[in-house]
Design a protein around this motif. Sequence first.
Motif, PDB file in Angstrom:
ATOM      1  N   TYR A 131       0.837  -1.198   0.000  1.00 18.79           N
ATOM      2  CA  TYR A 131       0.000   0.000   0.000  1.00 18.79           C
ATOM      3  C   TYR A 131       0.873   1.248   0.000  1.00 18.79           C
ATOM      4  O   TYR A 131       0.602   2.206  -0.718  1.00 18.79           O
ATOM      5  CB  TYR A 131      -0.941  -0.001   1.218  1.00 18.79           C
ATOM      6  CG  TYR A 131      -1.844   1.202   1.237  1.00 18.79           C
ATOM      7  CD1 TYR A 131      -2.927   1.285   0.359  1.00 18.79           C
ATOM      8  CD2 TYR A 131      -1.605   2.262   2.098  1.00 18.79           C
ATOM      9  CE1 TYR A 131      -3.754   2.393   0.348  1.00 18.79           C
ATOM     10  CE2 TYR A 131      -2.419   3.372   2.095  1.00 18.79           C
ATOM     11  CZ  TYR A 131      -3.494   3.434   1.223  1.00 18.79           C
ATOM     12  OH  TYR A 131      -4.304   4.539   1.208  1.00 18.79           O
ATOM     13  N   HIS A 132       1.934   1.218   0.787  1.00 20.35           N
ATOM     14  CA  HIS A 132       2.838   2.368   0.887  1.00 20.35           C
ATOM     15  C   HIS A 132       3.601   2.606  -0.416  1.00 20.35           C
ATOM     16  O   HIS A 132       3.767   3.750  -0.842  1.00 20.35           O
ATOM     17  CB  HIS A 132       3.821   2.156   2.044  1.00 20.35           C
ATOM     18  CG  HIS A 132       4.849   3.227   2.174  1.00 20.35           C
ATOM     19  ND1 HIS A 132       4.542   4.504   2.600  1.00 20.35           N
ATOM     20  CD2 HIS A 132       6.182   3.219   1.925  1.00 20.35           C
ATOM     21  CE1 HIS A 132       5.638   5.237   2.598  1.00 20.35           C
ATOM     22  NE2 HIS A 132       6.645   4.482   2.198  1.00 20.35           N
ATOM     23  N   GLU A 134       2.993   0.953  -3.621  1.00 17.08           N
ATOM     24  CA  GLU A 134       2.253   0.811  -4.874  1.00 17.08           C
ATOM     25  C   GLU A 134       0.846   1.398  -4.815  1.00 17.08           C
ATOM     26  O   GLU A 134       0.179   1.487  -5.843  1.00 17.08           O
ATOM     27  CB  GLU A 134       2.128  -0.672  -5.244  1.00 17.08           C
ATOM     28  CG  GLU A 134       3.431  -1.415  -5.372  1.00 17.08           C
ATOM     29  CD  GLU A 134       3.230  -2.917  -5.496  1.00 17.08           C
ATOM     30  OE1 GLU A 134       2.095  -3.365  -5.799  1.00 17.08           O
ATOM     31  OE2 GLU A 134       4.195  -3.649  -5.266  1.00 17.08           O
ATOM     32  N   GLY A 135       0.381   1.716  -3.614  1.00 18.67           N
ATOM     33  CA  GLY A 135      -0.998   2.166  -3.472  1.00 18.67           C
ATOM     34  C   GLY A 135      -1.993   1.031  -3.631  1.00 18.67           C
ATOM     35  O   GLY A 135      -3.184   1.244  -3.831  1.00 18.67           O
TER      36      GLY A 135
END
Length: 176
Positions: A131-132, A134-135
């Motif tokens: 998440y950090h 690549e989103g």
Amino acid sequence: MEIQIMCRYLDLFTIFISPYNTVMKVVFLALSYATVYMIYMRFRNTFDSENDSFRVEFLLVPAVCLSLLKNYKFTPVEVLWTFSIFLESVAILPQLFMITKTGEAESITTHYLFFLGMYRALYIANWLWRYHTEGFFDQIAVVAGVVQTIFYCDFFYLYVTKVLRERGKMTLPIPV
């Protein structure tokens, strides 16, 4: 659970992501089937039918219903993948039930369960990293993984206090 293994990587035959991804899926499937073989064939005499009384339909029916209601795309492959994710999140419950019922577990069993739980906890770290960087956020996998990790929390506490500190078989405290 064999059914969970069969449903997880059906996309192996329809979607190519990378050679690494394909090889890892094949290795995972091969090792999973080897484990199932060992459990049902090689070590079947260790099966404790007297204490293994957990009714798996209590896990299968909700996993099927949830996968039909909550999925990303209502296709057979996607619904079966979602089913495997939901089933994996509760697949540890029969083993925890048996430990609770018998009040103890062999050292090898507790180590195995501990590392299964650590595997899931590391998945949470992977989700945070992805998440950090690549989103990327997979709501179904994250919710199911958090549920599974919660089931392990009590076991982790007992593992640390009983197995690691006392260096032996896990025995549960006798209820008053």
